[in-house]
Design an enzyme around this catalytic site. Sequence first.
Site: not given
Ligand SMILES: Cc1cc2nc3c(=O)[nH]c(=O)nc-3n(C[C@H](O)[C@H](O)[C@H](O)COP(=O)(O)OP(=O)(O)OC[C@H]3O[C@@H](n4cnc5c(N)ncnc54)[C@H](O)[C@@H]3O)c2cc1C
Length: 580
Positions: A390
């Site tokens: 989220e």
């Molecule tokens: C168990 C679980 C349940 C989930 N449930 C849902 C769901 O129901 N529906 C749904 O749509 N999604 C869901 N998600 C997805 C979740 O919302 C995403 O994992 C989350 O938004 C982060 O995206 P990412 O993991 O791709 O990380 P990334 O976006 O790849 O980020 C990686 C790291 O880089 C940092 N970062 C990225 N961009 C920037 C920036 N511009 N500036 C500074 N730092 C940055 C982030 O803070 C993070 O530390 C779920 C994930 C998990 C693990």
Amino acid sequence: MTDKKHASFMRSLCMGAIEEEILLPYPEPKSAEKETLAAIFQSLKSMLGSRERDFRAWDRAGEMPKAFVEELKEAGLFSLVIPEAQGGLGLGATAYSRVIQELGRYDASVAVTVGAHSSIGMRGLLLFGTEDQRARFLPKLASGETIAAFCLTEPGAGSDAAGIKTTAVRDGDEWVLNGEKLWITNGGIADFFTVFAKTSLDGRGHITAFIVTRDMKGVSTGPHEDKMGIRASSTTTVVLEDVRVPAANVLGEVGKGFKVAMKILNAGRTGLGGGSVGGMKRLIELSVRQARERVQFGQPIASYASVQQKIGQMVIDCYASESVVNLVAGLVDRGFEEYAVEAAISKVLSTEALWRTADEALQIAAGQGYMREMPYELALRDSRINRIFEGTNEILRLFIALTAMNDVAEELKDLSASMRGVFADPIKGFGVLSDYAKRRAQLATGLRREKGRFTLLHPSLAEEAVLFEEAATALARAADRILRHHGKHIIGEQLVTRRLADIMVDLLALAAVLARVSTKIEDHGEASADVERQILRAFARQAKRRVDQNLAGIDENEDATVKQLAKHVLETGRYVWDNV
Ligand SMILES: Cc1cc2nc3c(=O)[nH]c(=O)nc-3n(C[C@H](O)[C@H](O)[C@H](O)COP(=O)(O)OP(=O)(O)OC[C@H]3O[C@@H](n4cnc5c(N)ncnc54)[C@H](O)[C@@H]3O)c2cc1C
């Protein structure tokens, strides 16, 4: 206050104004709602109170049995926020958040399963659904016959949600959807999916939200992910292959889906905050039991200051988080529309407090805490996800600070526009200019008296109120100064905005605690709030120290060196100072 529904406490604060009517009186559930909650808690206790062994077993198995999901449905847990007219319980945000909190006390996987359905899965239908859509889907969502999921994330688009690649192409009265959604909570058990897809392929792309149901040809879900925590909750991919979705299933306006997604996530944050607070309350109880029972050096470890410090700090963290979560839920219930910054703060504050609490609870249990037969390692694993989903807490910090900066920038823009106007209309132009100059002078001297002071707090809280006011003045001054220094490049200054966001987190928490204790004293007398007064005093001082440190860090820091080190390692690909 100018326009109640559109006022935001934190956004006003960054401009130097304390809109105390937003905080006070601190919200209390209505007595009818308290009765409903008591009945729900009672039924949760009989349903979940003796299931701890089951929760552990399901964590290991990585799945919740279907029969248990049926029990959740029968208990009405999927109907919490659905209006009574459609067969739901019609709970407001405060009561809903309180139920998720209670579920969080029993098991995080259960809280996440129910929360993903109500907070985000079908929230779009509640916020943007047409009469027809609501009539078609809400009754089955209320009974639990249909469970909901929210499908935004994709393999290439996590934080950068606008970068999704799922497409929707119009074909007559239908849209044809293709794409893959990743890590979707409830993916394996849901039949109702709120799916976000790009409806224009002009390079910029406009996102649209769709209601997709499992019975549509081309919808499939992958196997359960093998996760670190909340393992019993279902997380899967959701694949869409030439799925034909009726145009009548578009949620909100075509091309306005990004806004739909952000509104859903904002509205859902009180659920996640509630779950975190519930988790903290349970961990406090576990830690107290452990500290009383474990004897070392001839005494219960509860007698040692190091252990007491951990438990006392858990209480402070929990009270501050709970105060903000309830405040934000109260804003939603009172019809405020501008609570996105406050909701983001409640998520950052409560999820990090839960993580610290889980870590310290395990430390108090030490070796026993590390063993899987005890509940601590599960609590630690379960709580970790909250800082990720989220919206990661890093992205939310950017959102918190940059939203506030945007307001300050707007004021500066007004100023520059009016300065141009000085020549066309000197009298009007001078009026704006002198107002701004006055504000600057007031900020500089900390004398923005008409809005920079609390007037409604109980007088016995004057010391903490002054501490807040001084910190708020410093925040407004810092926001103004930072923007003048960096201008539009502030967007790339993440370490500066991070400090600003951290100051804002502390100040909203302090404001919420002040309001809560003040309202308690007004309603029940000073003696009733003796201990809460101590929590306030401790939190205020801790917050002040952090605020001072963050303010000082804006100008004096090692950011350049730290970034340089990261650059070095990113270039070499490894740590190169090994001396062997
Ligand atoms: C168990 C679980 C349940 C989930 N449930 C849902 C769901 O129901 N529906 C749904 O749509 N999604 C869901 N998600 C997805 C979740 O919302 C995403 O994992 C989350 O938004 C982060 O995206 P990412 O993991 O791709 O990380 P990334 O976006 O790849 O980020 C990686 C790291 O880089 C940092 N970062 C990225 N961009 C920037 C920036 N511009 N500036 C500074 N730092 C940055 C982030 O803070 C993070 O530390 C779920 C994930 C998990 C693990």
